[in-house]
Structures are given as structure tokens and as C-alpha cells.
Write an enzyme that holds these catalytic residues in place. Structure first.
Site, PDB file in Angstrom:
ATOM      1  N   ARG A  54       0.836  -1.193   0.000  1.00 20.49           N
ATOM      2  CA  ARG A  54       0.000   0.000   0.000  1.00 20.49           C
ATOM      3  C   ARG A  54       0.877   1.251   0.000  1.00 20.49           C
ATOM      4  O   ARG A  54       1.977   1.253   0.546  1.00 20.49           O
ATOM      5  CB  ARG A  54      -0.906   0.008   1.236  1.00 20.49           C
ATOM      6  CG  ARG A  54      -2.057  -0.970   1.159  1.00 20.49           C
ATOM      7  CD  ARG A  54      -2.976  -0.878   2.359  1.00 20.49           C
ATOM      8  NE  ARG A  54      -2.328  -1.285   3.583  1.00 20.49           N
ATOM      9  CZ  ARG A  54      -1.785  -0.466   4.473  1.00 20.49           C
ATOM     10  NH1 ARG A  54      -1.834   0.853   4.297  1.00 20.49           N
ATOM     11  NH2 ARG A  54      -1.208  -0.932   5.557  1.00 20.49           N
TER      12      ARG A  54
ATOM     13  N   THR B 147      -3.981 -12.192  11.358  1.00 24.99           N
ATOM     14  CA  THR B 147      -4.348 -13.479  10.754  1.00 24.99           C
ATOM     15  C   THR B 147      -3.939 -14.631  11.681  1.00 24.99           C
ATOM     16  O   THR B 147      -4.688 -15.593  11.855  1.00 24.99           O
ATOM     17  CB  THR B 147      -3.705 -13.624   9.356  1.00 24.99           C
ATOM     18  OG1 THR B 147      -4.040 -12.451   8.604  1.00 24.99           O
ATOM     19  CG2 THR B 147      -4.199 -14.858   8.627  1.00 24.99           C
ATOM     20  N   ASN B 148      -2.756 -14.503  12.302  1.00 21.13           N
ATOM     21  CA  ASN B 148      -2.312 -15.569  13.210  1.00 21.13           C
ATOM     22  C   ASN B 148      -3.236 -15.707  14.414  1.00 21.13           C
ATOM     23  O   ASN B 148      -3.599 -16.813  14.814  1.00 21.13           O
ATOM     24  CB  ASN B 148      -0.885 -15.295  13.706  1.00 21.13           C
ATOM     25  CG  ASN B 148       0.136 -15.424  12.593  1.00 21.13           C
ATOM     26  OD1 ASN B 148      -0.152 -16.011  11.547  1.00 21.13           O
ATOM     27  ND2 ASN B 148       1.315 -14.864  12.793  1.00 21.13           N
TER      28      ASN B 148
ATOM     29  N   HIS C 235     -10.633  -1.992  11.711  1.00 20.74           N
ATOM     30  CA  HIS C 235      -9.534  -2.833  11.216  1.00 20.74           C
ATOM     31  C   HIS C 235      -9.277  -3.939  12.253  1.00 20.74           C
ATOM     32  O   HIS C 235      -8.306  -3.893  12.991  1.00 20.74           O
ATOM     33  CB  HIS C 235      -8.294  -1.943  11.035  1.00 20.74           C
ATOM     34  CG  HIS C 235      -7.172  -2.578  10.290  1.00 20.74           C
ATOM     35  ND1 HIS C 235      -5.871  -2.177  10.435  1.00 20.74           N
ATOM     36  CD2 HIS C 235      -7.142  -3.583   9.378  1.00 20.74           C
ATOM     37  CE1 HIS C 235      -5.088  -2.902   9.647  1.00 20.74           C
ATOM     38  NE2 HIS C 235      -5.831  -3.770   8.999  1.00 20.74           N
TER      39      HIS C 235
ATOM     40  N   GLY D 211      -4.274  -3.587  -1.319  1.00 22.18           N
ATOM     41  CA  GLY D 211      -5.232  -2.572  -0.898  1.00 22.18           C
ATOM     42  C   GLY D 211      -5.315  -1.372  -1.832  1.00 22.18           C
ATOM     43  O   GLY D 211      -6.307  -0.633  -1.813  1.00 22.18           O
TER      44      GLY D 211
ATOM     45  N   ARG E 118       3.083  -3.611  17.827  1.00 22.91           N
ATOM     46  CA  ARG E 118       4.359  -4.311  17.869  1.00 22.91           C
ATOM     47  C   ARG E 118       5.345  -3.372  18.557  1.00 22.91           C
ATOM     48  O   ARG E 118       5.701  -2.330  17.996  1.00 22.91           O
ATOM     49  CB  ARG E 118       4.757  -4.558  16.416  1.00 22.91           C
ATOM     50  CG  ARG E 118       6.033  -5.302  16.165  1.00 22.91           C
ATOM     51  CD  ARG E 118       6.299  -5.289  14.661  1.00 22.91           C
ATOM     52  NE  ARG E 118       5.464  -6.227  13.927  1.00 22.91           N
ATOM     53  CZ  ARG E 118       5.752  -7.499  13.734  1.00 22.91           C
ATOM     54  NH1 ARG E 118       6.876  -8.001  14.212  1.00 22.91           N
ATOM     55  NH2 ARG E 118       4.941  -8.267  13.036  1.00 22.91           N
TER      56      ARG E 118
ATOM     57  N   ASN F  71      -0.895 -17.421  23.011  1.00 23.80           N
ATOM     58  CA  ASN F  71      -1.690 -16.213  23.252  1.00 23.80           C
ATOM     59  C   ASN F  71      -3.064 -16.567  23.829  1.00 23.80           C
ATOM     60  O   ASN F  71      -3.744 -15.721  24.411  1.00 23.80           O
ATOM     61  CB  ASN F  71      -1.833 -15.385  21.967  1.00 23.80           C
ATOM     62  CG  ASN F  71      -0.499 -14.765  21.560  1.00 23.80           C
ATOM     63  OD1 ASN F  71       0.385 -14.594  22.402  1.00 23.80           O
ATOM     64  ND2 ASN F  71      -0.347 -14.444  20.287  1.00 23.80           N
TER      65      ASN F  71
ATOM     66  N   CYS G 217       0.931  -7.347  11.918  1.00 25.42           N
ATOM     67  CA  CYS G 217       1.249  -7.514  13.344  1.00 25.42           C
ATOM     68  C   CYS G 217       0.555  -8.746  13.916  1.00 25.42           C
ATOM     69  O   CYS G 217       0.385  -8.852  15.135  1.00 25.42           O
ATOM     70  CB  CYS G 217       0.843  -6.280  14.133  1.00 25.42           C
ATOM     71  SG  CYS G 217       1.921  -4.877  13.852  1.00 25.42           S
ATOM     72  N   GLY G 218       0.096  -9.654  13.049  1.00 23.10           N
ATOM     73  CA  GLY G 218      -0.385 -10.940  13.550  1.00 23.10           C
ATOM     74  C   GLY G 218      -1.895 -11.083  13.682  1.00 23.10           C
ATOM     75  O   GLY G 218      -2.350 -11.958  14.425  1.00 23.10           O
TER      76      GLY G 218
ATOM     77  N   ARG H  83       2.154 -11.962  -0.441  1.00 23.78           N
ATOM     78  CA  ARG H  83       0.812 -12.240   0.078  1.00 23.78           C
ATOM     79  C   ARG H  83       0.219 -13.518  -0.500  1.00 23.78           C
ATOM     80  O   ARG H  83       0.587 -13.956  -1.589  1.00 23.78           O
ATOM     81  CB  ARG H  83      -0.125 -11.081  -0.286  1.00 23.78           C
ATOM     82  CG  ARG H  83       0.261  -9.737   0.315  1.00 23.78           C
ATOM     83  CD  ARG H  83      -0.200  -9.629   1.729  1.00 23.78           C
ATOM     84  NE  ARG H  83       0.126  -8.340   2.332  1.00 23.78           N
ATOM     85  CZ  ARG H  83      -0.637  -7.731   3.230  1.00 23.78           C
ATOM     86  NH1 ARG H  83      -1.758  -8.269   3.628  1.00 23.78           N
ATOM     87  NH2 ARG H  83      -0.263  -6.585   3.763  1.00 23.78           N
TER      88      ARG H  83
ATOM     89  N   LYS I  40      -9.633  -2.129   1.783  1.00 25.68           N
ATOM     90  CA  LYS I  40      -9.281  -0.953   2.583  1.00 25.68           C
ATOM     91  C   LYS I  40     -10.104   0.264   2.157  1.00 25.68           C
ATOM     92  O   LYS I  40     -10.527   1.060   2.990  1.00 25.68           O
ATOM     93  CB  LYS I  40      -7.786  -0.654   2.442  1.00 25.68           C
ATOM     94  CG  LYS I  40      -6.888  -1.812   2.826  1.00 25.68           C
ATOM     95  CD  LYS I  40      -7.080  -2.184   4.256  1.00 25.68           C
ATOM     96  CE  LYS I  40      -6.236  -3.365   4.663  1.00 25.68           C
ATOM     97  NZ  LYS I  40      -6.496  -3.769   6.039  1.00 25.68           N
TER      98      LYS I  40
ATOM     99  N   ASN J 290       6.462  -8.320   2.110  1.00 26.53           N
ATOM    100  CA  ASN J 290       5.010  -8.116   2.037  1.00 26.53           C
ATOM    101  C   ASN J 290       4.382  -9.035   0.974  1.00 26.53           C
ATOM    102  O   ASN J 290       3.338  -8.712   0.404  1.00 26.53           O
ATOM    103  CB  ASN J 290       4.675  -6.645   1.747  1.00 26.53           C
ATOM    104  CG  ASN J 290       3.193  -6.332   1.929  1.00 26.53           C
ATOM    105  OD1 ASN J 290       2.545  -6.832   2.865  1.00 26.53           O
ATOM    106  ND2 ASN J 290       2.625  -5.516   1.044  1.00 26.53           N
TER     107      ASN J 290
ATOM    108  N   ASP K 285      -9.367  -9.402   9.252  1.00 27.85           N
ATOM    109  CA  ASP K 285      -8.878  -8.052   8.946  1.00 27.85           C
ATOM    110  C   ASP K 285      -9.888  -6.935   9.191  1.00 27.85           C
ATOM    111  O   ASP K 285      -9.490  -5.846   9.581  1.00 27.85           O
ATOM    112  CB  ASP K 285      -8.418  -8.001   7.477  1.00 27.85           C
ATOM    113  CG  ASP K 285      -7.543  -6.799   7.169  1.00 27.85           C
ATOM    114  OD1 ASP K 285      -6.678  -6.470   7.993  1.00 27.85           O
ATOM    115  OD2 ASP K 285      -7.721  -6.187   6.095  1.00 27.85           O
TER     116      ASP K 285
ATOM    117  N   TYR L 273      -1.418  -3.405  -6.783  1.00 25.04           N
ATOM    118  CA  TYR L 273      -1.133  -4.252  -5.613  1.00 25.04           C
ATOM    119  C   TYR L 273      -2.144  -4.100  -4.478  1.00 25.04           C
ATOM    120  O   TYR L 273      -2.470  -2.979  -4.063  1.00 25.04           O
ATOM    121  CB  TYR L 273       0.268  -3.927  -5.050  1.00 25.04           C
ATOM    122  CG  TYR L 273       0.864  -5.094  -4.291  1.00 25.04           C
ATOM    123  CD1 TYR L 273       1.632  -6.046  -4.957  1.00 25.04           C
ATOM    124  CD2 TYR L 273       0.633  -5.271  -2.936  1.00 25.04           C
ATOM    125  CE1 TYR L 273       2.158  -7.135  -4.274  1.00 25.04           C
ATOM    126  CE2 TYR L 273       1.156  -6.354  -2.244  1.00 25.04           C
ATOM    127  CZ  TYR L 273       1.926  -7.285  -2.918  1.00 25.04           C
ATOM    128  OH  TYR L 273       2.449  -8.363  -2.245  1.00 25.04           O
TER     129      TYR L 273
ATOM    130  N   SER M  73      -1.302  -3.427  10.367  1.00 26.31           N
ATOM    131  CA  SER M  73      -0.988  -4.382   9.302  1.00 26.31           C
ATOM    132  C   SER M  73       0.294  -5.149   9.624  1.00 26.31           C
ATOM    133  O   SER M  73       1.264  -4.556  10.101  1.00 26.31           O
ATOM    134  CB  SER M  73      -0.796  -3.634   7.988  1.00 26.31           C
ATOM    135  OG  SER M  73      -1.857  -2.737   7.798  1.00 26.31           O
TER     136      SER M  73
HETATM  137  C1  OXD Z   1      -3.136  -4.386   5.406  1.00 26.13           C
HETATM  138  C2  OXD Z   1      -3.829  -5.538   4.804  1.00 26.13           C
HETATM  139  O1  OXD Z   1      -2.182  -3.867   4.821  1.00 26.13           O
HETATM  140  O2  OXD Z   1      -4.720  -6.074   5.452  1.00 26.13           O
HETATM  141  O3  OXD Z   1      -3.563  -3.975   6.498  1.00 26.13           O
HETATM  142  O4  OXD Z   1      -3.504  -5.908   3.666  1.00 26.13           O
HETATM  143 MN    MN Z   2      -5.238  -5.017   7.262  1.00 19.05          MN
END
Ligand code: OXD
Ligand code: MN
Length: 595
Positions: free
Chosen positions: A70, A267-268, A240, A213, A410, A507, A264-265, A379, A220, A377, A287, A211, A262
């Protein structure tokens, strides 16, 4: 054009865009599998898509090295008054910005097909869903939109002759003259890239980038920037945030929404499998959360997306096994490395590094190479339905009731593993002052600490001061039904630079404490920054963590926090008289608690 469009506004918009951009032809998408395959065939023919032998129905794409994330410094919130966009957004006055962009759009689709992509954010036909139409000259965008949103001819049926939609105009900004060969990844130079939003008109114009977003405008641009402005006007929230369901040993369900910047985990955490026995976690979204108050006065969340656009590097069976199992087939990979046996690879994947691969720039790579094989980055675009722990209720139109909000970022130092806000206003203070080290998800310097309020700095479609007030107003409306608010930092490091907390599945221990707080089962100790777990209340059973490390993770150093005050003050000063009085009061109280 392949079909007749009935919606009057859409029909005239398509004509207007075609007259301006001068594509060779126009194709209206229907979202079918055949259409997806047709696009892929084209992309394969032109050698833009690389089939992956090891993953059925999956393909690798390589972007131009200048178009890898982005572009926040080229992203605009264009409101008539600069104050409406606020201090955290780039602003250009709408008529000036439109003039510049209209010049760029002139003839920009020559030599290309203009795709009209009807999509729904949220289940098609649900009362909380929003309809968008993206016009794009990129077949790569079409197939990604197929996965990330609900592209369907039913959307056009729903629009009928007079229905409303959000127009999203996108061009890669690389017209082709007769006979000119296309490049691998067409895009415009950085100074011509514009990702523009006109929130008062619910309008999106994007130019010059293909690319993520910047180009998949449902994510976004629509679901966060435009939706946040709509949400404020209409009294709901577009955030977000990941959404997950945690089920305790007695079968009680808790729904958690968490905002982290973005990469910073999110999805994890969204797919995390608890390391503590008896607890279960299911993913609803990774997200974005759209939230409205329900008939019972609680806050209900839906995930408006249909897929995951996740950061590949660092994803492994160790960090996120459920994501890895989502990626076995029907996935689009961008800027990952290609192995000799026809698979993708990235830094941090399980097992040994390949002895040889082709890097994201298409060059030979070996472990001796200086540069990374995959872009940081890089994806994956994967259907949410393929996730083994997708919650059975993830598409429920009424959403799930949120019990807990988490903010975080983070930070190698200062912020402890977890603390709870004293009350809603204090929680809004924590969200509004959240700080995080910058990541590769945005083009810019890496690792700089910046204030990223509510992880929305790049995504708030209006003045962030008014956004803080909107959060306070939502709290007033929710009253005692409001979710409890917590702050976490998984990334604290020891003096010698090692992460102190194991993270990932562990976590769950932190989430368990939050649930027990909600249920009134555990106490907490008051500190200047908020409520911290009492010793022994965080379930550390079976965890190999020294008492010293645990103590270090939890340290609240008053001097460190006092040293933060000037930065928080100057952050708040940026909002001038748009900063809510209640946040000024929070800052005063914080200062007092620090002594
Ligand atoms: C971001 C994404 O950049 O979700 O936040 O792709
Ligand atoms: Mn995001």
C-alpha cells in the site's frame, strides 16, 4: 459489452468511464468459476500467472519491484474542507484532485479490457452488506476480487434499475499502444499513483497501482475508509479488526474483535489454536469488522470479506497451522519465491530453506543470496471457506455479539503483555494512543515507532478526532452492554533482543484471562496504565518460561511511561479542538497516576 446493464446509474457510469479511459472492450463480470478460469487462462497465456505443480488451482504472480505494498503517502481523503479529513490523512481538495486524476485517466485503458466487477461486502442480500462496483483494467484484480469479495451477477439483479452502489474506479495506469507488448506487471510510477476517496460522495478513484489494498478496492478503500465515514453518519462501526470465537471448557462462547496494525499478527490470532486444554478457537474474520448494535443492545460484528489477503513470510505450521492448511489449493500467491519442484516458498516457512529457488524478482536464489527470496510483504489470497477452523456462523447476517475488544501493536519495549482498561473511556484512550513499529505492509521506513490509533491510521475516512468521539458515543449508547477493552503486546523483547513471550497458540493464555475477567472469576492489580493480571492468574501451565522472563514481560516501568507523555501530548495536539474533552481528561488522569 457482454450483457445489458439495467441499473440506470451504473449504465451511465460505465459509459462515462469508458468514454474517459478508452478501453478496447468492456466485460461485465458474473463471478462464475468459468469466468475465473477464463481470466486465469489469459494470465497464463501472457505468462503473468505461474502455475504451481504442488498446489492444485494455485498460481504465483510477481509484481513490479516498485509496486509491492500500500502507498500511504499517495492515499487521499478528499473532503471539501481539509479539517474533515483531519491530521492523519493526506488531503487534496476534491475538484483539484479530480482534475489531476481525470487527466491521468484519459485514455489510460487503451489496449486493455475494462472489467466491471459487481461485488458485495458481506453476504449477498444481507441488510448490513454494501454493494460496490469496481471498474478495473486488471484481470489480476478480477480474480483476486473473486476470492476477497462476493462477485456475482446476483448483485446486479439486486441493484435492479435504481439500487445504490459504491463506484470504485481502478486503473493500473499503463495504456498500451497498438502492437505494444504488455509488461509482466503494468503500473504507473509512484508520483502518478493516487488512491483517492471522496467520502461525501461514497466514491473511490484509484490509479497507478495493481497491488493489494491499492487495487482490490472492496477491502481498505470501501470496507474501511468509505465504510468508516458511513458508519459514523449512520451510528455503527467499521474497524480494522479480526473477529474470533473462543469456546471455554464448559462450552461458553466469547467473541473477540482485535485491532492490530498491518502485519502484526491479526491473521495468526484469528486462526490460533489454543495451547491450553479444553479451549477452542474459530475464525470469523482476519482483517475487518463491521459492527452494529443488535435488538438486545449488544454490539454485533460481521466480517464483510470473503477471503484472506495474508502476509506470507513468517507463516508456517509453527506460527499458523490453520493458515497453512488453508493454502493447499485455489490460492493466488504474489511475490513469493518459486521452488524448483513447483511450489511457493517464503522466509519463515517450515523445514529447510530450498537449496535453490527463483526469488520474487524472478532471479536465481540460494541460501547464500543477500536478498530475501520472498518480498517481506508477499501475500496469499485464499478463500475464507477453505480455512479448517472457519466458524460455522461466519456468514450469519446478524453477526456475532462482541464481548471483548483488544488493541495492540508491535513494541520491543515499554508495553507489557496485557492490561485491561479501567472503563470504556480509558479503553478509548488506549486505542487512541496505540503505538506500533512500522512494517512492510506499507511502502516506507521499517521499524519506526508511530502512533496508529485503533490500527486505523491508514484507514480512517474522516477526521480521526471525530472518530475518537464516535467511539465515545458508541460506548454511551452501549452502556453496560459494551465490550470490555484490553491492550496487548506480544512483541516485547529482552535486553539481548529476543522475544520474551512465545506468542501464537500461547496467546490463548492471555485470551483466557480476559474471558475470566469478563466472567468476574479473576481479579487484577491497578497500575498507572491499567489493570494487570494478578500473579498466578495467567494460566502458564505447561509453558517453559522462566520467572524472570515472565516478570520482565509484565513490567510497568513508570519512568518509561513518563517518557512517553510528550509524544502522546504532541499526538493529541494534532487534533486541536477536535480532540474530545473526555480524552484530554483521560490523559490528565494518566499523568496523575504516573505521579
Ligand atoms: C493491510 C492488509 O495492509 O490487510 O492492512 O492488507
Ligand atoms: Mn489489514
Amino acid at each position: 459489452m457482454n450483457i445489458t446493464v439495467k441499473n440506470k446509474k451504473l449504465k451511465s457510469w460505465i459509459k462515462e468511464v469508458a468514454d474517459l479511459c478508452k478501453p478496447d472492450d468492456i466485460y461485465v463480470c458474473n463471478g462464475s468459476k468459468e469466468e475465473y478460469n477464463l481470466m486465469l487462462e489469459k494470465l497464463l497465456e501472457s505468462r503473468i500467472a505461474i502455475p504451481l505443480k504442488k498446489r492444485p488451482g494455485s498460481f504465483l504472480f510477481r509484481s513490479d519491484p516498485s509496486d509491492v505494498a500500500r502507498v500511504e503517502n499517495r492515499t487521499y481523503i478528499s473532503t471539501p474542507l481539509k479539517e474533515e479529513a483531519g491530521p492523519m490523512n493526506n488531503w487534496i481538495e476534491p475538484s483539484e484532485l479530480k482534475k489531476t486524476m481525470l487527466d491521468l485517466y484519459k485514455g489510460c485503458m487503451k489496449g486493455r479490457t475494462m472489467y466491471v466487477i459487481p461485488f458485495s461486502m458481506g453476504p449477498v442480500g444481507s441488510p448490513i452488506s454494501k454493494i460496490g462496483i469496481e471498474v478495473s483494467d486488471s484481470p489480476y484484480v478480477v480474480i483476486n476480487m473473486h476470492i476477497m469479495t462476493r462477485v456475482s451477477s446476483r448483485v446486479l439483479e439486486l441493484l435492479s434499475t435504481d439500487g445504490e452502489f459504491i463506484p470504485c474506479l481502478h486503473s493500473v495506469g499503463a495504456p498500451l499502444s497498438k502492437g505494444q507488448e504488455d509488461s509482466q506487471w503494468p503500473c504507473a510510477p509512484i508520483e502518478q499513483k493516487y488512491i483517492s476517496h471522496f467520502p461525501e460522495e461514497n466514491l473511490i478513484w484509484s490509479y497507478g497501482s495493481g497491488y493489494g489494498g491499492n487495487a482490490l478496492l472492496g477491502k481498505k478503500c470501501l470496507a474501511l475508509r468509505i465504510a468508516s465515514a458511513m458508519a459514523r453518519r449512520e451510528g455503527w462501526m467499521a474497524e480494522h479488526m479480526l473477529i474470533l470465537r473462543l469456546t471455554g471448557p464448559e462450552g461458553k462462547q466469547y467473541h473477540i474483535a482485535a485491532a492490530f496494525p498491518s502485519a502484526c499478527g491479526k491473521t495468526n490470532l484469528a486462526m490460533m489454536q489454543p495451547s491450553i486444554p479444553g479451549w477452542k478457537c474459530e475464525c470469523i474474520g482476519d482483517d475487518i469488522a463491521w459492527m452494529k448494535t443488535g435488538p438486545d443492545g449488544r454490539l454485533y460484528a460481521i466480517n464483510p470479506e470473503n477471503g484472506f489477503f495474508g502476509v506470507a513470510p513468517g507463516t508456517s505450521y509453527n506460527t499458523n497451522p490453520m493458515a497453512m492448511d488453508t493454502l493447499n489449493e485455489n490460492v493466488l500467491f504474489t511475490n513469493c519465491a518459486l521452488t524448483d519442484d513447483g511450489d511457493v516458498w517464503w522466509e519463515g516457512m517450515d523445514g529447510d530453506e530450498p537449496a535453490h529457488a527463483i526469488d520474487w524478482k524472478g532471479r536465481d536464489w540460494t541460501p547464500e543470496s543477500v536478498e530475501e527470496a520472498a518480498h517481506p510483504n508477499a501475500r496469499f489470497t485464499a478463500p475464507a471457506s477453505q480455512c479448517p477452523v472457519i466458524c460455522k456462523d461466519w456468514e450469519k447476517p446478524e453477526g456475532v455479539p462482541i464481548d471483548i475488544f483488544i488493541f495492540g501493536g508491535r513494541r520491543g519495549s515499554v508495553a507489557p503483555l496485557v492490561y485491561e482498561a479501567y472503563n470504556w473511556d480509558h479503553g478509548v484512550f488506549l486505542g487512541s494512543t496505540a503505538a506500533s513499529e512500522t512494517t512492510a505492509a506499507n511502502i516506507g521506513a521499517l521499524g519506526n515507532l508511530r502512533r496508529d490509533p485503533f490500527a486505523m491510521k491508514p484507514f480512517c475516512g474522516y477526521n480521526m478526532g471525530d472518530y475518537f468521539q464516535h467511539w465515545l458515543d458508541m460506548g454511551d449508547r452501549l452502556g453496560d452492554k459494551a465490550p470490555r477493552i484490553f491492550y496487548v503486546n506480544w512483541f516485547r523483547k529482552s535486553g539481548d533482543g529476543k522475544f520474551l513471550w512465545p506468542g501464537f497458540s500461547d496467546n490463548s493464555r492471555v485470551l483466557k484471562w480476559m474471558c475470566e475477567r469478563v466472567d468476574g472469576k479473576v481479579g487484577a492489580r491497578e497500575t498507572p496504565i491499567g489493570l494487570l493480571p494478578d500473579e498466578g492468574d495467567l494460566d502458564l501451565s505447561g509453558l517453559d518460561l522462566s520467572t524472570d522472563d515472565m516478570r520482565e514481560i509484565m513490567i510497568v516501568d513508570t519512568d518509561d511511561w513518563k517518557a512517553e507523555l510528550p509524544d502522546i501530548e504532541s499526538h493529541f495536539d494534532k487534533f486541536g479542538d477536535r480532540l474530545p474533552e473526555r480524552l484530554k481528561k483521560q490523559l490528565q488522569e494518566f499523568r496523575k497516576r504516573l505521579g
